[in-house]
Scaffold this motif. Structure first.
Motif, PDB file in Angstrom:
ATOM      1  N   ARG A 209       0.829  -1.208   0.000  1.00  0.00           N
ATOM      2  CA  ARG A 209       0.000   0.000   0.000  1.00  0.00           C
ATOM      3  C   ARG A 209       0.867   1.264   0.000  1.00  0.00           C
ATOM      4  O   ARG A 209       1.964   1.290   0.564  1.00  0.00           O
ATOM      5  N   CYS A 211       0.142   5.889  -0.374  1.00  0.00           N
ATOM      6  CA  CYS A 211      -0.836   6.955  -0.567  1.00  0.00           C
ATOM      7  C   CYS A 211      -0.132   8.303  -0.586  1.00  0.00           C
ATOM      8  O   CYS A 211       0.954   8.476  -0.022  1.00  0.00           O
ATOM      9  N   SER A 228      -6.233   1.193  -4.722  1.00  0.00           N
ATOM     10  CA  SER A 228      -7.461   0.780  -4.046  1.00  0.00           C
ATOM     11  C   SER A 228      -8.236  -0.185  -4.921  1.00  0.00           C
ATOM     12  O   SER A 228      -7.839  -0.497  -6.039  1.00  0.00           O
ATOM     13  N   ILE A 234     -13.552   4.319  -0.867  1.00  0.00           N
ATOM     14  CA  ILE A 234     -12.521   4.983  -0.073  1.00  0.00           C
ATOM     15  C   ILE A 234     -12.941   6.411   0.249  1.00  0.00           C
ATOM     16  O   ILE A 234     -12.787   6.891   1.380  1.00  0.00           O
ATOM     17  N   VAL A 238     -13.260   7.836   4.051  1.00  0.00           N
ATOM     18  CA  VAL A 238     -12.293   8.837   4.522  1.00  0.00           C
ATOM     19  C   VAL A 238     -12.992  10.125   4.926  1.00  0.00           C
ATOM     20  O   VAL A 238     -12.639  10.740   5.946  1.00  0.00           O
ATOM     21  N   VAL A 251     -10.511  11.387  -4.968  1.00  0.00           N
ATOM     22  CA  VAL A 251      -9.715  10.176  -4.789  1.00  0.00           C
ATOM     23  C   VAL A 251      -9.316   9.645  -6.162  1.00  0.00           C
ATOM     24  O   VAL A 251     -10.163   9.485  -7.041  1.00  0.00           O
ATOM     25  N   THR A 253      -7.027   6.596  -8.153  1.00  0.00           N
ATOM     26  CA  THR A 253      -6.286   5.340  -8.094  1.00  0.00           C
ATOM     27  C   THR A 253      -5.630   5.092  -9.457  1.00  0.00           C
ATOM     28  O   THR A 253      -6.331   4.941 -10.457  1.00  0.00           O
ATOM     29  N   LYS A 263      -7.228  -4.278  -0.318  1.00  0.00           N
ATOM     30  CA  LYS A 263      -7.117  -2.867  -0.685  1.00  0.00           C
ATOM     31  C   LYS A 263      -8.470  -2.184  -0.832  1.00  0.00           C
ATOM     32  O   LYS A 263      -8.559  -1.076  -1.331  1.00  0.00           O
ATOM     33  N   SER A 264      -9.524  -2.863  -0.367  1.00  0.00           N
ATOM     34  CA  SER A 264     -10.855  -2.246  -0.389  1.00  0.00           C
ATOM     35  C   SER A 264     -11.042  -1.271   0.762  1.00  0.00           C
ATOM     36  O   SER A 264     -11.901  -0.397   0.698  1.00  0.00           O
ATOM     37  N   ASN A 266     -10.558   1.320   4.167  1.00  0.00           N
ATOM     38  CA  ASN A 266      -9.936   2.553   4.628  1.00  0.00           C
ATOM     39  C   ASN A 266      -8.947   2.208   5.741  1.00  0.00           C
ATOM     40  O   ASN A 266      -9.283   1.515   6.690  1.00  0.00           O
ATOM     41  N   TYR A 270      -4.505   6.900   5.305  1.00  0.00           N
ATOM     42  CA  TYR A 270      -5.133   7.725   4.277  1.00  0.00           C
ATOM     43  C   TYR A 270      -5.592   9.071   4.851  1.00  0.00           C
ATOM     44  O   TYR A 270      -5.197  10.123   4.323  1.00  0.00           O
ATOM     45  N   GLN A 334     -13.280  -3.019   8.514  1.00  0.00           N
ATOM     46  CA  GLN A 334     -14.393  -2.442   7.760  1.00  0.00           C
ATOM     47  C   GLN A 334     -15.538  -3.421   7.535  1.00  0.00           C
ATOM     48  O   GLN A 334     -16.687  -3.124   7.798  1.00  0.00           O
TER      49      GLN A 334
END
Length: 778
Positions: A209, A211, A228, A234, A238, A251, A253, A263-264, A266, A270, A334
Motif C-alpha cells: 500500500r 498513498c 485501491s 474509499i 475517509v 480520490v 487510483t 485494498k478495499s 480505509n 489515508y 471495515q
C-alpha cells in the motif's frame, strides 16, 4: 440481449483476445502510487508499537522534532475533530442488539492493541530522515497480558481485549432452525463430526500500500492518490473520518498491483496524510515497507469451526450443524465481522440439506485485524463442508463421488432455496463433478499410485465440489461516449487490480458496437471523472459492469443509427453497425463513427449513453476441483502433481482472462493448504513478519492446470455471466487437503490434518500414527 455463440463479434464477448494493458506493464510503463512524486512532496513514516498490548506514554518530542529534515511529529492529541476508522458491517448479538465496535484510532492515545498499532506520524523531507526521527522518540511502554488465538481468547480468566466484549466475544449470531435440526440429528442413522482450522493468512500482493495526500488551500479541497479497489468507497469512508463532505475530497487510483479484498478498506494512513498535507501546505507521501504490511494490513481467514452432519442409513444428508468462530483481531475492520457470517450463509454448499443450524461468533484478540480476503467467507465455508463430506464418505464406506451425487441439489429442483435463504437459479453439479473426474483420469489413479509407491512416495487423489455467491448488491453506472476521432470512452466505478478490466469491458463495447478493441478507452479510478461506483470485490466487476457496458453501448448504437439515418436519408430500421461504421443495409452508403461525431446534429447527449445494471440476485458459479498429491514420507514434503478443474461460470467473456483468474486463485489455495502460516507467539509478537519467514507459493509449487468450463447461463444476469474472480481460491483448499488425507489414510489411517499441511506437520502425523490396515491401503 442474450449473447449466443453464433453471434460473437471478432473482438467481442467470448473471444480469447490478449490483454490490452499488458504491453504497458511488461515494458515498465505502468504507473503505481509509489511512482508518483508530486513537486514539493514530503515523506511520512508511522511509528508503530513493538508490543501487542501495552499502555504507553510518549517522552519529550523536541529532540526528534529538531532533527534534520523533520517537519512535524503528530500524535493523537493533534487529531482533534477526526474520528477513528469505522467498521461498516457490525453484526447483531443474540439479543438483537448491534455488537460493540470500539474505536480504531488513527493514532493510539495511551494504549496499543496489537503489534504494529500506530503511535505517531513523522513527516520529513526524506523517508530516511523520518525514520531516524522515529527512532529518536522515547516511548515508555508497559506491557499487558495478551491473547492471540481463538482458543486462548475464549478461555475463562484470560486477558479481555475490550471491556465492551465480555469473554472476548465481539458478536454471537445464529442462522437456521435449531429445534428442527436437533430433531433430525436425534433420528439420524449416522453422525459425522469434524473440527477444522482455517489458518490465518497475510494477504500479500506484489504492490504494498501507498498513498499521497495533497490539499489545495485555494479550493479548500483534498486529493488522495492510492492503490485501491474502488475510489468511491474509499472516498465515503475517509470523509466520514475527517468530518468533511464528499465534494471536498477527490480520490485517484492509478495502476494497482493486486488487491484480493485487502485494498478495499480505509486504513489510518489515508486520512493521516491528508491531515498532514493541510497542516504543512505540501503533498505528503507514504509508502509501506513489506514488513509494515505484515503488521498493519488486514489479514485473512482465521476461523475455527466445529461441524457435524446427520445422515440416514443410505447416506442421505439430513441436517447440518455448524459453529464458526472467527478471529476479528484487535479491532473490527471495515467488513470483518460480516465475513464469517457470509460464510455461514453458504454452509450447505451444493447439497440438498433440508435443515441446518449455524452459530457464528466473532472473537477479539491482540492481533492485526482480519477482513475480507479473496472469497471472503465462501472459501472457509466450502473447505469445512468438503472436508466433512469426504470424512462422511470414508466413515460410511461410500465412494466420495457417490455420496456427493446422492446429495447434490438436482438441476430439476432449480430454482432451489437453501436453508439460509439463498436461491440457486441454475446448476448441474453432478455434471461437472463427473466431467472433472473423467478428465482427471480417476480410473488410472491406481497405476499412478503403484508408480509412486515404487519410488518410495505416497500418493493421494482428492476432489471438492463447490458453489459460491457472487455479484450481488448495488449496480454499476456506466457511461459510453463517442469522441470526435471516432474513439469510444467508457467510464465505470469498478477498479482493476490486475484482472484485465480494460480488455473485458472493451470486449463488451465491441460486442454491442462492432468496433476494434483499440478504439475503446476505459476510465476508472477517479472520483472527479467517474460519478459513482461500488468498486471491485465479490467477483462483481464483470458480471455487473460488463452488462452495464453492453447495454450502454447498445443505447449509444441506437443513437448513432439515428444520426446516420438522418444524414443518409434512410430509415433507422435499415441501419446496421459494423467495423466502426453505420451502413444502410444492402447498399454502399455508410458513415464512419468519426464522421457521425462531427455532424451538426451530434449533440453531446446524442454521442453518449449510460446504463446501470442492478443485479436482482447473486449469481452462483460452481465447479469441481480435482487434485493429486505426492508425499515424501521421509521429509513430509507434499507436492501437487496433477490438478483438474471443471467450472460453471455461465458465460465466458474472455477465456484467457478467465484462465488467469482461476489459475491465480488455485495457487493461492495451494499456498493456504500447504505453505502459508501466520504465527504469533505468546506475547503477541509476529514470528512470520517477512517473506523470509512466511512462505508464499512459487512456480514450482504448482503443476500445470487442466481447466475447462461446463457453463450453464445464469438467469439472474442478462448476459448469463457468473462471477469468477474468487472461484479458484474456493475449490482449491479442500481439493488439495482431501488428496493429502487420502494419501495419509492409505498409509497410516490418518483421517484429518489441518492447514497448512507443512512438511513438519505431515512428517509428525506420519511418525505418530499407527500403520494402516491392509484394507485402508487399497
Amino acid at each position: 440481449m442474450t449473447v449466443h455463440p453464433g453471434n460473437l463479434k471478432k473482438f467481442g464477448i467470448g473471444q480469447p483476445v490478449r490483454r490490452l494493458e499488458d504491453a504497458k506493464f511488461i515494458t515498465g510503463a505502468g504507473q503505481y502510487t509509489d511512482d508518483i512524486s508530486p513537486v514539493g512532496a514530503v515523506h511520512a513514516f508511522v511509528l508503530r508499537s513493538p508490543h501487542a498490548h501495552a499502555t504507553f506514554a510518549l517522552g519529550d518530542l523536541q529532540t526528534a522534532r529538531g532533527m534534520k529534515g523533520v517537519l512535524a511529529i503528530y500524535t493523537a492529541a493533534d487529531l482533534k475533530g477526526m474520528t477513528g476508522v469505522a467498521c461498516q458491517a457490525p453484526m447483531k448479538m443474540a439479543d438483537g442488539k448491534t455488537m460493540q465496535t470500539p474505536e480504531w484510532p488513527l493514532l493510539c492515545h495511551d494504549k496499543v492493541m496489537h503489534l504494529g498499532d500506530a503511535v505517531a506520524l513523522i513527516i520529513a523531507d526524506t523517508l530516511a530522515q523520518a525514520r531516524d526521527a522515529a527512532e529518536a522518540i522515547d516511548v515508555d511502554y508497559k506491557p499487558l497480558p495478551v491473547v492471540t488465538t481463538i482458543t486462548q481468547a475464549i478461555k475463562p480468566g484470560v486477558a479481555i481485549v475490550w471491556a465492551q466484549a465480555p469473554g472476548n466475544i465481539a458478536f454471537d449470531q445464529t442462522l437456521g432452525k435449531k429445534d428442527r435440526t436437533d430433531a433430525a440429528f436425534a433420528k439420524a442413522a449416522h453422525v459425522v463430526k469434524l473440527t477444522v482450522e482455517n489458518n490465518r493468512l497475510v494477504t500479500n500482493y506484489m504492490e504494498t500500500r501507498a498513498c499521497i495526500g495533497a490539499f489545495d488551500a485555494k479550493e479548500g479541497r483534498y486529493t488522495l492518490t492510492l492503490g485501491s479497489q474502488g475510489v468511491h468507497g474509499i472516498q465515503s469512508a475517509v470523509v466520514a473520518v475527517m468530518g468533511i463532505s464528499s465534494d471536498k475530497l477527490r480520490v485517484i487510483t492509478p495502476d494497482v498491483g493486486g488487491g484480493f479484498g485487502t485494498k478495499s478498506f480505509n486504513y489510518r494512513e489515508y486520512p493521516l496524510v491528508l491531515f498532514a498535507s493541510r497542516a504543512l501546505g505540501r503533498p505528503v507521501k507514504w509508502t509501506q515497507e513489506r514488513t509494515e504490511h505484515f503488521l498493519s494490513c488486514a489479514q485473512g481467514r482465521d476461523n475455527l469451526t466445529d461441524v457435524e452432519m446427520a445422515l440416514d442409513a443410505r447416506g442421505k444428508f439430513l441436517a447440518l450443524r455448524v459453529h464458526i468462530r472467527g478471529n476479528l483481531g484487535a479491532y473490527a475492520s471495515q467488513y470483518g465481522p460480516y465475513i464469517p457470517w457470509l460464510g455461514a450463509t453458504m454452509a450447505t454448499g451444493p447439497y440438498d440439506i433440508r435443515t441446518m443450524f449455524a452459530r457464528c461468533q466473532g472473537i477479539y484478540t491482540h492481533t492485526v485485524p482480519v477482513d475480507a480476503y479473496r472469497g471472503a467467507g465462501r472459501p472457509e465455508a466450502a473447505y469445512v463442508l468438503e472436508r466433512l463430506v469426504d470424512k462422511a464418505a470414508r466413515q460410511l464406506g461410500i465412494k466420495p463421488e457417490v455420496l456427493r451425487a446422492r446429495n447434490f441439489v438436482k438441476s430439476s429442483a432449480m430454482p432451489y432455496k437453501t436453508q439460509t435463504a439463498r436461491t440457486y437459479d441454475v446448476g448441474e453439479f453432478e455434471g461437472h463433478m463427473t466431467a472433472a473426474l473423467a478428465k482427471a483420469d480417476q480410473k488410472g489413479f491406481r497405476d499412478r499410485l503403484k508408480a509412486s509407491k515404487k519410488a518410495g512416495k505416497l500418493r493421494g487423489f482428492g476432489f471438492a465440489s463447490y458453489i459460491e455467491c457472487t455479484a450481488w448488491g448495488s449496480g454499476e453506472d456506466v457511461e459510453v461516449t463517442l469522441g470526435k476521432d471516432g474513439g469510444l470512452t467508457l467510464t465505470i466505478g469498478t477498479q482493476s487490480n490486475g484482472q484485465g478490466h480494460m480488455t473485458a469491458y472493451a470486449q463488451a463495447v465491441s460486442q454491442a458496437l462492432d468496433v476494434p478493441l483499440d478504439k475503446v478507452k476505459v476510465i476508472q479510478g477517479d472520483t472527479d471523472k467517474v460519478k459513482t461506483g461500488a468498486g471491485t470485490g465479490g467477483s462483481r466487476s464483470i458480471p455487473v459492469g460488463a452488462v452495464s457496458a453492453y447495454r450502454a453501448s447498445e443505447s449509444l448504437g441506437d443513437k448513432l443509427k439515428e444520426l446516420a439515418a438522418d444524414k443518409l436519408e434512410a430509415s433507422v430500421a435499415d441501419m446496421v453497425l459494423g467495423g466502426g461504421r453505420v451502413t444502410v443495409v444492402g447498399t454502399d452508403k455508410s458513415m464512419s463513427f468519426a464522421d457521425i461525431a462531427v455532424l451538426p446534429t451530434a449533440t453531446p447527449d446524442m454521442l453518449a449513453a449510460s446504463n446501470e445494471f442492478i443485479p436482482p440476485d447473486a449469481t452462483y458459479p460452481n465447479g469441481t476441483h480435482v487434485a493429486e498429491v505426492e508425499v515424501d514420507p521421509q521429509t513430509g514434503v507434499t507436492k501437487v502433481v496433477k490438478y483438474t478443474i471443471v467450472d460453471d461460470f455461465g458465460l465466458t467473456v474472455n477465456p484467457m482472462l478467465l484462465g488467469g483468474q482461476v489459475h491465480g486463485g488455485i495457487v493461492q489455495g495451494i499456498g493456504q493448504a500447504l505453505l502459508e502460516r501466520t504465527v504469533y507467539d505468546s506475547e503477541g509478537q509476529l514470528l512470520t513478519a517477512s517473506l523470509m519467514d512466511y512462505t508464499l507459493p512459487r512456480a514450482d509449487d504448482a503443476p500445470f492446470f487442466d481447466f475447462t468450463t461446463r457453463n450453464v447461463p445464469s438467469t439472474t444476469n442478462p448476459l448469463g455471466i457468473k462471477g469468477a474472480g474468487e472461484a479458484g481460491s474456493i475449490g482449491s483448499c479442500p481439493a488439495v487437503i482431501n488428496a493429502l488425507v487420502d494419501a495419509l489414510y492409505r498409509e497410516r489411517g490418518i483421517t484429518h490434518i489441518d492447514m497448512p499441511a507443512t512438511p513438519e506437520r505431515v512428517w509428525q502425523a506420519l511418525s505418530q500414527q499407527p500403520l494402516a490396515t491392509a484394507q485402508t491401503r487399497l
